[in-house]
Write a protein that holds these residues in place. Structure first.
Motif, PDB file in Angstrom:
ATOM      1  N   UNK A   1      35.937  35.585  39.061  1.00 21.00           N
ATOM      2  CA  UNK A   1      35.102  36.779  39.075  1.00 21.00           C
ATOM      3  C   UNK A   1      35.335  37.647  40.314  1.00 21.00           C
ATOM      4  N   UNK A   2      36.250  37.267  41.196  1.00 26.63           N
ATOM      5  CA  UNK A   2      36.559  38.091  42.375  1.00 26.63           C
ATOM      6  C   UNK A   2      37.651  39.086  41.987  1.00 26.63           C
TER       7      UNK A   2
ATOM      8  N   UNK B   1      33.041  39.750  51.739  1.00 29.38           N
ATOM      9  CA  UNK B   1      32.466  38.559  52.360  1.00 29.38           C
ATOM     10  C   UNK B   1      31.803  37.644  51.333  1.00 29.38           C
ATOM     11  N   UNK B   2      31.015  38.242  50.414  1.00 21.31           N
ATOM     12  CA  UNK B   2      30.258  37.433  49.465  1.00 21.31           C
ATOM     13  C   UNK B   2      31.044  37.140  48.196  1.00 21.31           C
ATOM     14  N   UNK B   3      32.160  37.838  47.971  1.00 24.48           N
ATOM     15  CA  UNK B   3      33.035  37.625  46.820  1.00 24.48           C
ATOM     16  C   UNK B   3      32.402  38.172  45.542  1.00 24.48           C
TER      17      UNK B   3
ATOM     18  N   UNK C   1      29.431  35.437  42.381  1.00 24.08           N
ATOM     19  CA  UNK C   1      30.108  34.803  43.508  1.00 24.08           C
ATOM     20  C   UNK C   1      31.006  33.662  43.052  1.00 24.08           C
ATOM     21  N   UNK C   2      31.583  32.960  44.026  1.00 24.05           N
ATOM     22  CA  UNK C   2      32.497  31.860  43.711  1.00 24.05           C
ATOM     23  C   UNK C   2      31.709  30.694  43.112  1.00 24.05           C
TER      24      UNK C   2
ATOM     25  N   UNK D   1      27.374  31.545  44.221  1.00 25.25           N
ATOM     26  CA  UNK D   1      26.383  32.151  43.331  1.00 25.25           C
ATOM     27  C   UNK D   1      25.015  32.061  44.004  1.00 25.25           C
ATOM     28  N   UNK D   2      24.275  33.172  43.988  1.00 25.02           N
ATOM     29  CA  UNK D   2      23.036  33.232  44.772  1.00 25.02           C
ATOM     30  C   UNK D   2      21.940  33.936  43.984  1.00 25.02           C
ATOM     31  N   UNK D   3      20.760  33.320  43.959  1.00 24.08           N
ATOM     32  CA  UNK D   3      19.521  33.931  43.456  1.00 24.08           C
ATOM     33  C   UNK D   3      18.430  33.485  44.425  1.00 24.08           C
TER      34      UNK D   3
END
Length: 496
Positions: free
Chosen positions: A335-336, A440-442, A457-458, A472-474
């Motif tokens: 996904x990058x 930075x966050x991809x 994210x990765x 991956x961030x939530x």
């Protein structure tokens, strides 16, 4: 009276003698000396008639009134006047000495104070100079320390970026190797299947060739017979009506033969017409309402266009009818990616994929849509965030995000960026941070100032307690260390 006269005579004699011996009087007071001029006396010594004795004399009887003063009375009067003058001069001398001594002492004190003040000022000036020098040295040392600290922080930040970059590259290489292995296995299976299929197709083609040759031979014979029959008919009967009937029969036989040879072409035309006449759906909600309630990949039509695209439809979650625009489940898709990939979409709807910002914009601008974000962590815990109104702008406005009406179980606050946040990728930085969040966050996402979320994210497999900024961030559900196993973004009309 006699005692007074004796004391006065003695004092006058002493003063007269001192006046005759010298006219100057010197007084020594400490380091200073003072010289005074005394008035000269009329007589330098006592007369022969005046003698000073230490014997006490009795007071004589007063002279009878009216008697002229004697010589002794005159001397006594003169002596009294001299004593008074000397007393006044002594008082003046004492006052003069006191005034001069006091002024000298004051001058000495002032000089001493001035000297001490000058000394103290000099000492203070030296101390201030030394303090200023020490302060300057301390400032220089502090500046050097700050510069050194800044350089170390920059080096640490660069090392961190390099580490993250290497981690991404290693992960990408690992994913690429895995994908290549999968593709290699798939190609091997396809090759084996193609070899088997080609053998069968070759046999079928040989049989079909033989049948065609036989058919051509029969057609040639039939054409020859038709020509012979047509010639005989023309010779035997020259009537136009008979000729027309003969030609019509021959044409019907030829048409039957052509239809028999081109049966596959006719079937293709029929299939094409059936496809064109099939119903078109704008989203998965319309498919659900048509009676199809199974999860799967379906083809949708873009509004006011002949263009179509494939999506995965979730027909089971919370009433079904959801059009999936993003899905992560195993990390098989990178996904990058750049701006163009996120614009047109990538991946496969049956697995991991991003629908494409153009399609999401066209889909959500037609009517009022609801967005639901589903997140699953490594332990299998599931949560969701729902937004009652969701859409994104066109490319000219950088596919800016618009959402409102948050609810759900994935945190008390919304982890999605605020409305108006533009979309960013590694080759087009539209965020509000100078650090380039997409680098930075991809991944591509609505980062704002890097923000509390990034579902693109990765994908890190396995369990880990290491905080990874580019995963991956939530944030408002599990913080930075989410380590998500699966994520899904899907939309559905609000009036479903």
């Amino acid at each position: 009276m006699r005692r007074f006269l004796a004391a006065g005579s003695l004092l006058v004699a002493l003063l007269s003698t001192a006046a005759c011996e010298r006219r100057h009087h010197r007084v020594q007071h400490g380091p200073c000396s003072y010289t005074f001029l005394l008035p000269e006396m009329g007589h330098c010594g006592p007369t022969g008639e005046f003698q000073v004795t230490n014997s006490l004399q009795r007071d004589s009887a007063p002279l009878p009134g009216g008697t002229a003063p004697t010589e002794q009375d005159k001397k006594l009067t003169s002596l009294q006047n001299a004593m008074e003058n000397n007393t006044q001069w002594l008082l003046k001398l004492e006052n003069y000495i006191q005034e001069n001594v006091r002024s000298e002492m004051e001058e000495i004190q002032r000089n001493t104070v001035h000297t001490q003040t000058a000394t103290m000022l000099e000492i203070g000036t030296n101390l201030l100079s030394q303090s200023a020098e020490q302060t300057r040295k301390l400032t220089d040392v502090e500046t050097q320390m700050m510069n050194q600290t800044s350089r170390l922080e920059m080096q640490l930040f660069e090392y961190s970026l390099s580490t993250h970059k290497l981690e991404r590259q290693i992960l990408q290489q690992t994913q690429q190797i895995s994908r290549l292995n999968d593709k290699n296995s798939l190609l091997e299976r396809r090759l084996a299947a193609m070899e088997g299929g080609h053998t069968l197709q070759l046999q079928a083609l040989l049989e079909e060739k033989q049948q065609l040759q036989e058919l051509l031979a029969r057609q040639a014979k039939l054409v020859a017979l038709l020509e012979v029959g047509l010639g005989g008919s023309i010779r035997s009967d020259t009537s136009p009506h008979r000729q027309q009937e003969a030609l019509t029969g021959a044409l019907q036989k030829l048409l039957t033969l052509v239809q028999h040879c081109n049966g596959s072409t006719l079937q293709g035309e029929i299939s094409t017409r059936a496809t064109e006449e099939a119903p078109s759906f704008r989203d998965c909600a319309e498919i659900y309402k048509s009676g199809i309630t199974e999860n799967g990949v379906y083809r949708l039509h873009v509004a006011n266009s002949t263009q179509t695209f494939k999506v995965f439809c979730d027909m089971k979650t919370r009433g079904g009818g959801w059009t999936v625009v993003q899905r992560r489940q195993d990390g098989s898709v990178d996904f990058h990616r750049n701006w163009t990939d996120y614009k047109t979409g990538f991946g496969e709807p049956s697995g991991e994929y991003w629908l494409g910002n153009d399609f999401i914009h066209r889909l959500t601008m037609g009517q009022h849509y609801v967005l639901q974000v589903q997140v699953t962590d490594r332990e299998g815990n599931e949560a969701y965030s729902q937004y009652d109104h969701f859409y994104i702008d066109e490319e000219e406005h950088n596919y800016s995000l618009h959402s409102r009406g948050f609810s759900g179980t994935a945190g008390r606050s919304s982890s999605l960026a605020p409305s108006g946040t533009p979309f960013s990728t590694k080759d087009r930085d539209n965020d509000r941070c100078s650090c380039k969040c997409a680098q930075m966050a991809s991944g591509g996402w609505w980062f704002d100032a890097c923000g509390p979320s990034n579902l693109n994210g990765i994908y890190y497999g396995g369990r880990s307690n290491v905080l990874r900024f580019n995963g991956i961030k939530w944030y408002y559900w599990k913080g930075l260390n989410l380590m998500a196993r699966a994520t899904t973004m899907m939309v559905r009309p609000a009036k479903f």
